[in-house]
Design an enzyme around this catalytic site. Structure first.
Site, PDB file in Angstrom:
ATOM      1  N   GLU A 352       1.870 -11.845 -28.284  1.00 58.14           N
ATOM      2  CA  GLU A 352       2.606 -12.429 -29.396  1.00 58.14           C
ATOM      3  C   GLU A 352       4.089 -12.077 -29.362  1.00 58.14           C
ATOM      4  O   GLU A 352       4.947 -12.907 -29.663  1.00 58.14           O
ATOM      5  CB  GLU A 352       1.976 -11.996 -30.719  1.00 58.14           C
ATOM      6  CG  GLU A 352       0.568 -12.518 -30.930  1.00 58.14           C
ATOM      7  CD  GLU A 352       0.485 -14.037 -30.847  1.00 58.14           C
ATOM      8  OE1 GLU A 352       1.465 -14.728 -31.177  1.00 58.14           O
ATOM      9  OE2 GLU A 352      -0.565 -14.534 -30.431  1.00 58.14           O
ATOM     10  N   HIS A 439      -3.303 -24.453 -25.427  1.00 57.19           N
ATOM     11  CA  HIS A 439      -4.058 -23.327 -24.883  1.00 57.19           C
ATOM     12  C   HIS A 439      -4.857 -23.735 -23.651  1.00 57.19           C
ATOM     13  O   HIS A 439      -5.209 -22.890 -22.824  1.00 57.19           O
ATOM     14  CB  HIS A 439      -4.986 -22.747 -25.950  1.00 57.19           C
ATOM     15  CG  HIS A 439      -4.252 -22.315 -27.172  1.00 57.19           C
ATOM     16  ND1 HIS A 439      -4.019 -23.170 -28.228  1.00 57.19           N
ATOM     17  CD2 HIS A 439      -3.669 -21.143 -27.491  1.00 57.19           C
ATOM     18  CE1 HIS A 439      -3.323 -22.532 -29.143  1.00 57.19           C
ATOM     19  NE2 HIS A 439      -3.098 -21.304 -28.727  1.00 57.19           N
TER      20      HIS A 439
END
Length: 537
Positions: A352, A439
């Site tokens: 992240e 993704h």
């Protein structure tokens, strides 16, 4: 929404049945790998000092008008400097945003590369001429608000409220047009804060693009055993404040969803147990990520300005996620189902926080092929940071989310050696790749990184078995993870732009490899072979 898993996969999430003992922590500086100077000598881009970087940006901005003229930009266009990087050979890479008649040009970013000899080249997010017939919109701001709220409703954003739309030039796809950018704030359906950016055509009201500004991810607390932390002594004890890494602080939100919460404190500087354990893991993950970027890649802090982000743990009630937010410049972790397993693992932190690095550099649009490259970048650096940590409790591997058990059968979320093993990701590039969830479209780039690092075929690394195929049945011999990481980082920071697709990524990584190792090197030939092996020619 920038997450470690797609929405459909997230809906199947089950809490991992893990029982972790409290991590007892002693004070110290987290050990790293080789020194920064040694890494730079082997190819990493040397960072300017904080003062030199500020001065370089100021100088570049002072010369921006002349640079715009040399580039042949129109009279209404201006350049705004975002960053300056200087290579060891004297080449300077200056990253710019553009404005047109005072309006931000989204997708108009470019990077100017100037060699010590004075020769110059440019990488642009768009080759289109930035020009619109008028900057007076046919549609009122209210129409943009309506479109943005409609987009938020489709995303099931709760408590949606819009900020005032701003006029922009949209140039990231097709012919540049006058547009509105509207930010809708609220709460996503899984409890994550939402900052949805919606672009609408100012002439027709048609929605052109949308992206989620809060970058989310999923993981589980690995509780990395006995680790070293850097803390700060205060008048009434010690705090989780890392003065060695830009002053990074770790806070306890105590199930709240706003503010910073309470800074962690401890009387004897021996941390762990109860609510402290989540803070320990978050603080450790931030330190490892900082050290990885600094010692391996020569980057000091997410923005390369020596300033730390901060971490917040125990967010919300039963919140099964974690997220990076550019606006607060912070990392936030939930506690998982029934508040039983704080999602504070190292791989979550590195993945992240790497979204923050991408945002501060190429700012890859989170849609289509560039979105897949954005997500892959976080997987790549998250994987590299996990190897760098050299933690015996969570050894480095090329599996993404292997601790989560999101599938309920012990399998990881993603596989870098053969992405299609997750049931959705793509192994190779095709013309339809950009139509997939980011993704899944990240798969070929993850596959490229694995092939470049380790090569094709069957092998075992740190006890994990891999078997990586190629599109053209070729054999690829890897150049090692460290070199592959440095090549991807240099391409991201000096050659990628907001609209970079797979074809442009191939070109950018080849240019980066030529800079680092030479255009006739084994490394250069292997980069080309690895791209061909995933059908990017």
């Amino acid at each position: 929404m920038r997450s470690i898993t797609s929405t459909s996969r997230k809906n199947t999430l089950r809490a991992a049945a893990l029982v972790a003992s409290a991590a007892m922590v002693v004070v110290g500086v987290q050990s790293g790998s080789a020194s920064a100077s040694a890494d730079r000598a082997s190819g990493a881009t040397p960072a300017l000092s904080a003062g030199q970087r500020v001065a370089a940006i100021k100088d570049a901005q002072g010369a921006a008008a002349g640079t715009a003229a040399k580039l042949g930009l129109g009279g209404k266009e201006k350049l705004v400097v975002r960053d300056v990087i200087k290579d060891a050979n004297g080449t300077v890479h200056t990253r710019y945003e553009r404005t047109f008649d005072g309006l931000p040009v989204l997708g108009g970013d470019l990077v100017v590369h100037e060699a010590k000899s004075g020769s110059r080249s440019v990488d642009k997010a768009t080759d289109a001429d930035i020009a619109v017939p008028t900057t007076t919109p046919a549609q009122a701001p209210a129409a943009a608000k309506k479109s943005a709220l409609s987009a938020a409703a489709e995303e099931k954003t709760a408590k949606a409220d819009t900020q005032a739309p701003r006029k922009v030039i949209w140039a990231a796809s097709g012919k540049p047009v006058l547009a509105y950018e509207t930010v809708v704030t609220g709460v996503q359906k899984d409890g994550t804060p939402s900052k949805l950016h919606v672009i609408t055509d100012a002439a027709t009201g048609k929605k052109l693009f949308q992206r989620e500004g809060v970058h989310t991810g999923t993981g589980t607390s690995t509780y990395s055993g006995k680790v070293s932390l850097t803390t700060t002594k205060g008048a009434s004890g010690f705090t989780l404040t890392d003065a060695a890494r830009g002053g990074h602080k770790t806070y306890d939100l105590n199930q709240g969803t706003s503010g910073t919460g309470a800074l962690y404190t401890d009387s004897d500087d021996v941390w762990g147990g109860g609510r402290q354990t989540a803070g320990v893991d978050a603080h450790y993950g931030a330190a490892v990520t900082w050290d990885f970027y600094k010692n391996v890649l020569g980057r000091t802090g997410i923005k390369n300005d020596g300033q730390a982000a901060y971490s917040r743990v125990h967010y919300g009630n039963g919140y099964v996620n974690a997220f990076w937010d550019d606006e607060c410049f912070c990392m936030t972790y939930g506690d998982g189902e029934n508040n039983a397993n704080p999602l504070t693992s190292l791989d979550v932190a590195a993945h992240e926080m790497s979204h923050g690095v991408t945002s501060a550099t190429a700012n890859l649009n989170y849609s289509g092929e560039s979105g897949g490259l954005n997500e892959a970048t976080s997987d790549i650096f998250g994987t590299a940071a996990e190897f760098y940590a050299n933690n015996s409790t969570d050894v480095g591997d090329y599996l993404i989310g292997e601790k989560i058990d999101i599938n309920g059968d012990g399998t990881p979320l993603r596989y870098m050696d053969k992405p299609s093993k997750d049931g959705g990701s793509k192994d190779y590039w095709s013309s339809s790749l950009g139509n997939n969830d980011v993704h899944y479209s990240s798969g070929p780039a993850n596959h490229f990184f694995y092939l470049l690092s380790e090569g094709s075929g069957a092998k075992t690394i740190n006890g994990v078995s891999y078997n990586s195929p190629t599109y053209n049945s070729s054999k690829v011999t890897g150049i090692g993870r460290d070199k592959a990481t440095k090549i991807w980082y240099k391409a991201l920071t000096t050659y990628f732009t907001s609209t970079t697709n797979y074809k442009a990524a191939r070109a950018g990584t080849l240019k980066a490899t030529a800079d680092l190792y030479g255009s006739t090197s084994t490394e250069y030939k292997t980069v080309a072979a690895a791209w061909t092996a995933i059908n990017v020619k």
